[in-house]
Design an enzyme around this catalytic site. Structure first.
Site, PDB file in Angstrom:
ATOM      1  N   CYS A 143     -13.118   6.642  13.498  1.00 35.99           N
ATOM      2  CA  CYS A 143     -11.818   5.991  13.682  1.00 35.99           C
ATOM      3  C   CYS A 143     -10.715   7.036  13.594  1.00 35.99           C
ATOM      4  CB  CYS A 143     -11.592   4.901  12.633  1.00 35.99           C
ATOM      5  SG  CYS A 143     -11.394   5.534  10.959  1.00 35.99           S
ATOM      6  N   CYS A 175     -10.404   8.853  10.330  1.00 34.21           N
ATOM      7  CA  CYS A 175     -11.362   9.958  10.136  1.00 34.21           C
ATOM      8  C   CYS A 175     -10.797  11.247  10.714  1.00 34.21           C
ATOM      9  CB  CYS A 175     -12.685   9.636  10.839  1.00 34.21           C
ATOM     10  SG  CYS A 175     -13.482   8.124  10.261  1.00 34.21           S
ATOM     11  N   ASP A 179      10.330  32.576  41.451  1.00 30.22           N
ATOM     12  CA  ASP A 179      10.314  33.940  41.956  1.00 30.22           C
ATOM     13  C   ASP A 179      10.107  33.838  43.465  1.00 30.22           C
ATOM     14  OD1 ASP A 179       9.895  36.855  42.027  1.00 30.22           O
ATOM     15  OD2 ASP A 179       7.812  36.291  42.429  1.00 30.22           O
ATOM     16  N   ASP A 196       4.370  34.996  39.924  1.00 27.42           N
ATOM     17  CA  ASP A 196       2.989  35.393  40.162  1.00 27.42           C
ATOM     18  C   ASP A 196       2.665  36.842  39.804  1.00 27.42           C
ATOM     19  OD1 ASP A 196       4.407  36.607  42.338  1.00 27.42           O
ATOM     20  OD2 ASP A 196       2.483  36.799  43.376  1.00 27.42           O
ATOM     21  N   ASP A 247       6.822  39.358  36.604  1.00 23.99           N
ATOM     22  CA  ASP A 247       7.274  38.018  36.220  1.00 23.99           C
ATOM     23  C   ASP A 247       6.848  37.646  34.801  1.00 23.99           C
ATOM     24  OD1 ASP A 247       8.453  37.480  38.726  1.00 23.99           O
ATOM     25  OD2 ASP A 247       6.514  36.886  39.557  1.00 23.99           O
TER      26      ASP A 247
END
Length: 743
Positions: free
Chosen positions: A14, A17, A434, A631, A635
């Site tokens: 549950c 727990c 970018d 990418d 960056d």
């Protein structure tokens, strides 16, 4: 030492727990960023020392939730064990139902139908009926229902009662009271001589039914991980001493050559060394169109070879493959604990003890103020409060939505690396992109060739490409690619002139290709290209010229072309009310031209890598949540600085390591998918939490008898058990809707 571990946590039945397991891990010195996932029965944490790792397992064991490292388990065996648990719960439910049915008919039939009451009284007699019920109920509680006592009573003695404790107390109280009525009725007032064997039976049956259905649903929450794991083939065709042999995938080592036939999955990351074929990468990138792969191209393990045969050299195997890293990212995202979960855990931790107190107070109030017979009323309300207040729905509300939402997003090519990103991306107000490699292809392409007067375009291009063969300049590659399919003549004395261009001879005629200033210095008259040169420069294109024997041959414009989906991506984000900006180190003309083409109003150009952080800060308005999409290595600082860093998966590993979200396909439209996935997953979590909390707030008073003074209505323990089970099923069913959502 500072390593992150994923472990399996046992005995969690549950939400309470999970909250106690969480508390146990949080209490261990040297354990950081602990997150317990009730839906997946797992936990993730960072251990700073070897001693803290051992202490974590000790703390969990002491709390009653033993753990084991996930890496030590057999994934197939684990799946089989979960399936066996579902089967075991199904049979336990059916057996309990078979035992409970005669009890229910004998007792409730007598209450509901006077004719049945008289038939039982005149045949076997009421006492014999009660004795039969007691035997069947005892068998039920000691058989399929004993799991509640086996776990609940020890938890009660540890001072950490859970749902099993509530069920054990409720059903135990109902059985013991009824057995006392049967064994010594003379010790009780006549009006209190009633049995509740059917309540104990119905509670066990309905809670077992709820757990069975819950277990079935929980096996579906990890479907995304199962599908990703299923992308790995079991066998691979490996070259051994010049022969092709089928070997287990685990035997494949980096550097070995392996064969992939049409229709087969590629076994590992590699480089094509022989053959050409279309490869379906949709399960990893979300892109539906196959990609042509030939010699020198990179292939990814788990993708499908559509046609033809490929011979590849393995570059990464096992846990080093891209697929393995994706699975790890998804598992990490599913195991993370959102900030909102911390509040849920604090409430859940104290909820069960509070329910026990509420049950006792309710019984005391009914004992003091309730109508006669007091004892049966006290028993009914006490048991009903114990049963209906299970916090299972609370414990399931957040992790199930996270697991299914992040899993579905992964299938669409979006990987959430952190829980914070999943929660915060929904609030993004500004998305800054970018330029190079994010909205553009990231490499130069020949976008225009304008031949001189009386020159043939294809002839000019073939001669330019022939000379450019001696150059390593990126623009040279663009010109050579543009000439693919043409007859390329042979050149002599071809050399590169650093900083200027290249030159060589074709049929003893000198061909020069390079910068405008270089050709003008050599006396080439380029005046006829004045207007198109100005127009190309205004678009941010890089312009080169070619001459033949001192006369103009052609003007060539090279540019980093826009990705086909970029414009649609920007439009979608703006339609959803997000501001969009473009940040680039390129010149102002190129950046503004691209922004105009894509419909971006805000631009910042000529920015150095470290300047992108200041650029992001300058774009922020009060309360803005900024997502940055990039990418490249340059960056990485901005990806780390933004509120949410989004890396294009076709970029560098450094960028992806710095980001919170990874777009596997390199498609900018996936940014909108990521935002939508965050919004829908968090909405789903809020719906689940609203239901779970609302259910308990509304029904605990009803179970305590609030409606009895007004309407004479009292919630039976059986109905309380049914309502509790339905609450958990609602949460699970609502979360499972995310599997079919198109983000």
């Amino acid at each position: 030492m500072s390593d992150t571990f994923q472990i399996r946590v046992e005995n969690m039945t549950c939400g309470g727990c999970a909250a106690r397991a969480q508390k146990a891990l949080d209490s261990v010195e040297g354990i950081e960023d602990a997150a317990v996932n009730f839906a997946d029965e797992s936990a993730q944490f960072t251990a700073t020392t070897a001693k803290s790792l051992k202490a974590a397992f000790t703390a969990l064991e002491k709390a009653g939730y033993p753990g084991a490292l996930k890496e030590d388990e057999d994934a197939a065996a684990r799946r089989e064990a979960k399936e066996n648990d579902v089967v075991a719960l199904r049979w336990a439910t059916l057996l309990a139902a078979a035992l409970a049915l005669p009890v229910f008919i004998l007792e409730m039939g007598s209450h509901l139908f006077p004719a049945m009451h008289h038939a039982i009284h005149n045949s076997i007699g009421t006492e014999t009926s009660w004795q039969l019920q007691s035997v069947l109920t005892a068998v039920l509680l000691l058989g399929p229902g004993f799991r509640f006592f086996r776990r609940g009573i020890p938890a009660l003695f540890r001072g950490a009662p859970d749902m099993n404790s509530l069920v054990a107390l409720g059903t135990g109280a109902a059985f013991l009271y009824s057995a006392f009525v049967l064994a010594a009725p003379e010790l009780l007032p006549e009006q209190s001589r009633a049995v509740y064997f059917e309540s104990a039976c119905v509670i066990v049956v309905l809670i077992l039914l709820g757990r069975w259905l819950e277990a079935r649903a929980k096996t579906r929450t990890g479907a995304a991980i199962e599908r990703l794991i299923g992308l790995r083939p079991d066998l691979v065709r490996v070259e051994v001493d010049g022969n092709w042999e089928e070997r287990p995938l685990a035997d494949l080592a980096a550097g070995q050559r392996f064969m992939v036939r049409a229709g087969e999955r590629i076994a590992a990351d590699g480089e094509v060394v022989e053959g050409t074929s279309d490869v379906d990468q949709s399960m990893l990138t979300g892109e539906p169109m196959p990609v042509t792969k030939g010699v020198g191209d990179i292939v990814t393990g788990g993708t499908v070879n559509a046609e033809g045969t490929l011979i590849c050299r393995a570059t990464a195997t096992g846990s080093d493959t891209k697929l393995a890293q994706i699975i790890q990212l998804v598992e990490t995202a599913q195991a993370t604990r959102l900030p909102i979960q911390a509040l849920v855990d604090r409430i859940t931790l104290w909820f069960v003890p509070a329910v026990l107190v509420a049950a006792v107070l309710t019984m005391v109030i009914w004992g003091l103020l309730g109508p006669e017979p007091k004892l049966p009323f006290m028993l009914v309300v006490g048991v009903s409060v114990l049963i209906i207040a299970c916090p299972c729905a609370m414990g399931l509300a957040t992790p199930t939505s996270i697991m299914i939402g992040t899993g579905r997003a992964a299938e669409l090519g979006v990987l959430f690396r952190t829980g914070n990103a999943l929660q915060h991306l929904q609030n993004a107000t500004l998305v800054a992109f970018d330029k190079t490699g994010t909205l553009t292809e990231g490499h130069p392409t020949l976008v225009q060739i304008l031949p001189a007067k009386e020159a043939d375009k294809n002839t000019a291009l073939s001669r330019i490409a022939a000379v450019e063969m001696s150059s390593q300049h990126p623009a040279a590659k663009a010109m050579i690619e543009a000439a693919e399919g043409l007859d390329i003549p042979t050149t002599k004395d071809a050399i590169a002139v650093p900083g200027h261009g290249v030159k060589g001879k074709i049929e003893d005629v000198e061909i020069c290709v390079g910068k405008y200033s270089w050709l003008v210095e050599m006396g080439v008259d380029l005046s006829e290209f004045a207007q198109p040169r100005a127009e190309a420069l205004a678009k941010g294109q890089t312009v080169f010229f070619a001459s033949q024997g001192g006369d103009p041959l052609a003007m060539l414009a090279v540019a980093d072309t826009v990705k086909p989906s970029a414009k649609a991506a920007i439009s979608t984000l703006k339609q959803r009310g997000l501001r969009v900006a473009l940040i680039s180190g390129d010149g102002k003309e190129a950046v503004e031209h691209l922004a105009d083409e894509l419909g971006i109003e805000t631009t910042i150009s000529d920015v150095l890598p470290e300047g992108k952080i200041q650029a992001l800060d300058s774009l922020r308005k009060d309360g803005d949540v900024v997502a940055f999409v990039g990418d490249g290595i340059n960056d990485a600082p901005a990806l780390a600085h933004a509120d949410i860093g989004v890396a294009v998966g076709t970029g560098t590993d450094i960028a992806m390591d710095a980001a919170d979200v990874v777009l596997m396909a390199g498609d900018p439209t996936a940014v909108a998918v990521a935002v939508n996935a965050s919004q829908k997953t968090m909405l789903n979590i809020r719906q689940n939490l609203a239901w779970a909390f609302g259910y308990n707030v509304a029904l605990i008073p009803v179970a305590a008898g609030l409606l009895y003074p007004l309407f004479g209505l009292l919630l039976s323990p059986g109905l309380a058990a049914a309502a509790m089970g339905l609450s958990s099923l609602f949460v699970l069913s609502n979360a499972l809707r995310l599997r079919k959502m198109a983000f």
